[in-house]
Design a protein around this motif. Structure first.
Motif, mmCIF file in Angstrom:
data_model
loop_
_atom_site.group_PDB
_atom_site.id
_atom_site.type_symbol
_atom_site.label_atom_id
_atom_site.label_comp_id
_atom_site.label_asym_id
_atom_site.label_seq_id
_atom_site.Cartn_x
_atom_site.Cartn_y
_atom_site.Cartn_z
ATOM 1 N N GLU A 90 0.576 -4.080 2.138
ATOM 2 C CA GLU A 90 -0.518 -4.810 2.776
ATOM 3 C C GLU A 90 -0.493 -4.508 4.270
ATOM 4 O OE1 GLU A 90 -0.380 -8.937 1.840
ATOM 5 O OE2 GLU A 90 -1.922 -9.452 3.291
ATOM 6 N N GLU A 91 -1.608 -4.004 4.775
ATOM 7 C CA GLU A 91 -1.680 -3.632 6.188
ATOM 8 C C GLU A 91 -2.862 -4.362 6.820
ATOM 9 O OE1 GLU A 91 -2.026 0.554 6.640
ATOM 10 O OE2 GLU A 91 -0.537 0.637 8.229
ATOM 11 N N GLU A 109 -1.563 7.645 -0.324
ATOM 12 C CA GLU A 109 -1.701 6.758 0.833
ATOM 13 C C GLU A 109 -0.420 5.988 1.133
ATOM 14 O OE1 GLU A 109 -4.623 6.302 2.585
ATOM 15 O OE2 GLU A 109 -5.525 7.932 1.429
ATOM 16 N N GLU A 110 0.621 6.232 0.388
ATOM 17 C CA GLU A 110 1.822 5.394 0.454
ATOM 18 C C GLU A 110 1.446 3.930 0.306
ATOM 19 O OE1 GLU A 110 4.294 6.243 3.821
ATOM 20 O OE2 GLU A 110 4.876 8.155 2.948
ATOM 21 N N ALA A 111 0.574 3.682 -0.648
ATOM 22 C CA ALA A 111 0.059 2.327 -0.826
ATOM 23 C C ALA A 111 0.852 1.571 -1.869
ATOM 24 C CB ALA A 111 -1.393 2.377 -1.247
ATOM 25 N N LYS A 171 3.414 -5.072 5.126
ATOM 26 C CA LYS A 171 4.117 -3.846 5.525
ATOM 27 C C LYS A 171 5.433 -4.149 6.232
ATOM 28 C CE LYS A 171 3.072 -0.206 8.807
ATOM 29 N NZ LYS A 171 2.086 0.130 9.842
ATOM 30 N N GLU A 172 5.441 -5.259 7.001
ATOM 31 C CA GLU A 172 6.621 -5.572 7.817
ATOM 32 C C GLU A 172 7.854 -5.834 6.938
ATOM 33 O OE1 GLU A 172 3.567 -7.111 8.294
ATOM 34 O OE2 GLU A 172 3.149 -5.632 9.857
ATOM 35 N N LYS A 173 7.599 -6.287 5.712
ATOM 36 C CA LYS A 173 8.741 -6.593 4.844
ATOM 37 C C LYS A 173 9.271 -5.357 4.130
ATOM 38 C CE LYS A 173 7.768 -11.408 3.793
ATOM 39 N NZ LYS A 173 7.335 -12.343 2.740
ATOM 40 N N LEU A 174 8.596 -4.251 4.270
ATOM 41 C CA LEU A 174 8.958 -3.067 3.504
ATOM 42 C C LEU A 174 9.419 -1.922 4.398
ATOM 43 C CD1 LEU A 174 5.896 -3.201 1.132
ATOM 44 C CD2 LEU A 174 8.222 -3.696 0.474
#
Lengths: 349, 167
Positions: free
Chosen positions: B62-63, B121-123, B151-154
């Motif tokens: 999630e971005e 997309e590295e999604a 995203k911050e958690k990954l």
């Protein structure tokens, strides 16, 4: 009438205490075995139930009681029930002759530490041998009645094993009896006072008895009745719930009993490592008997630890090796032991 | 490579036949291990931190409050267990497409990581989450609400992917 009631009361109290000791010993042995196994394998072992995991055996028993009791369809129902009963009864019957200490005076009357009115009954050792011999019936009957080829094989194997090691056990004991000149367990222990342990006087006999008792209690390296890799779980494969629990309990009680007998016969029993005058207690005082009991239990627990230690170190023998060892090595060694001991007794007495 | 001569000893010598010295050796060894440091991890209290390369449950990145996914459906095509279902829809954003429905059946997922590998997309990436429990088959189908992870958690996995992907 009053003396009769007194004796009866004495019996009931003694039996209750001895049963309590045996059950507590079995429960703590189950826990100790798991802990020892864990520590030898670089694990921690049970530590969740209660403080430090000490309540684990109770959780185990609770689980076993609540499990369904399954009897196989084609099993012989009667013998399937009787099997565990025999095992447990025999395991407890040995305590009838085992003395836990000498005696003390209660209101001027001698009280012996042991169920028998006089623990020095002159067939003590024979009774123990007979009862350990009866153990075979429990194992073989339950193996046969389960109507399972693996159980049957386990039972058959164990009967052959126990019969052959019974002989070794008997021969090993002859050495002790020759040295003491009595079948009474109290005599045997008192004879070992002052560090004259039979372990030092008769080391071959001790070695034979130790090995034979491993075979008698079906512990590794001689756990052929179980033998997971070949026989699923041997004679108790078809048992579930508390019936299995009884076999489990009986195994640990047997380990405790055998260790107890060994410490009585070979490790000086309850004799203190120093003269009892040093602590200012004379024979017959209550506190001295208590200390004697503690000494005996410490020796026993060390031996029980040795049982666990060996179990988690040595792999199982092959069946032919077991029989070879029993008949070709231990039997001649036992006979040699008798001759040597007899010569020794003849020369030094 | 020089092969050493294979020596096969068939007979035990006298001391070994006695068993006792050998048993004593074994006993000292196991006694030594009794006092060795223990390897047990007390699980619920002491948790294991997986490395970036660990393939835990697949999640959607999630971005800025939206999924990176453009609903190309490659992950769904490549999934050997047919666990992923994607339905695309249009959006006014720069990426023009987004998944209106994205479901992973966690009972089918085999954690092979092909979806992560194939994603342009590295999604969708494999997270470090290894504690998965469901109480029914229905709850085992994870939809977007469960799959989206900021995203911050990954950062751990994303850094691993940037460093080691396609080399």
């Amino acid at each position: 009438m009053e003396t009769f009631l007194y004796i009866l009361l004495m019996f009931v109290i003694k039996i209750a205490i001895v049963l309590a000791i045996a059950f507590t010993a079995a429960a703590s042995a189950v826990f100790a075995e798991r802990k020892v196994a864990a520590y030898i394998q670089c694990r921690i072992g049970p530590n969740r139930v209660g403080p430090k995991g000490l309540l684990q055996p109770f959780a185990d028993v609770l689980k076993l009681i609540m499990k369904e009791d399954i009897v196989p369809y084609e099993a012989n129902k009667v013998f399937h029930k009787i099997g565990p009963m025999i095992t447990l009864t025999v395991a407890f019957a040995i305590y009838a002759v085992i003395p836990f200490g000498d005696f003390f005076y209660l209101n001027g009357e001698k009280v012996y530490l042991g169920i028998a009115t006089s623990p020095n009954i002159n067939i003590g050792v024979l009774f123990i041998l007979a009862m350990t011999g009866l153990n075979i019936y429990g194992v073989t009957l339950s193996g046969w009645s389960s109507n399972n080829k693996y159980s049957l094989l386990g039972g058959v194997r164990s009967s052959a094993q126990m019969v052959s090691y019974e002989i070794v056990m008997g021969l090993a004991l002859v050495g002790v009896i020759l040295i003491t000149g009595s079948f009474g367990l109290t005599d045997i222990v008192n004879h070992q006072d002052n560090w004259k342990w039979n372990l030092f006087l008769n080391p071959i006999g001790f070695l034979l008895y130790l090995t034979a008792s491993f075979a008698e209690t079906n512990r590794t390296p001689f756990d052929f009745p179980e033998c997971e890799q070949e026989l699923v779980n041997g004679f108790n494969t078809e048992y579930s719930g508390m019936k299995f629990g009884i076999f489990y309990l009986a195994e640990y009680i047997n380990v405790f009993t055998v260790s107890l007998i060994m410490s009585l016969l070979y490790l000086g029993g309850w004799t203190l490592p120093f003269p009892s005058e040093w602590i200012g207690l004379e024979a017959g005082s209550f506190w001295l008997s208590l200390i004697q009991l503690v000494v005996l239990l410490v020796k026993t627990s060390l031996l029980v630890f040795f049982f666990f230690w060996v179990r988690w170190t040595i792999p199982r023998f092959k069946y032919n090796q077991l029989m070879d060892l029993g008949w070709k090595v231990f039997l001649p060694l036992g006979l040699l032991n008798i001759i040597l001991t007899a010569i020794g007794v003849y020369c030094f007495k | 490579m020089k092969i050493d001569k294979v020596t096969k000893r068939e007979k035990l010598n006298f001391l070994e036949k006695l068993y006792i010295p050998e048993i004593a050796k074994g006993l000292t060894l196991s006694l030594k291990y009794m006092f060795a440091p223990k390897f047990t991890r007390q699980y619920p209290e002491e948790r294991w931190e997986p490395l970036g390369s660990y393939r835990g449950r697949p999640v959607l990145v999630e971005e800025n409050g939206k999924e990176r996914c453009v609903a190309c459906g490659l992950c769904s095509r490549v999934c050997p267990a047919v666990a992923i279902e994607v339905q695309a829809a249009e959006t006014a954003d720069e990426k023009e497409r987004y998944p209106i429905l994205f479901e992973i059946n966690m009972l089918r997922c085999i954690y092979c990581g092909y979806c992560e590998e194939v994603c342009p997309e590295e999604a969708i990436i494999m997270s470090q989450d290894y504690e998965l429990t469901f109480s029914s088959r229905e709850t085992a189908i994870y939809d977007k609400s469960k799959l989206l992870v900021p995203k911050e958690k990954l950062t751990n996995q994303l850094r691993f992917l940037i460093e080691y992907r396609n080399i």
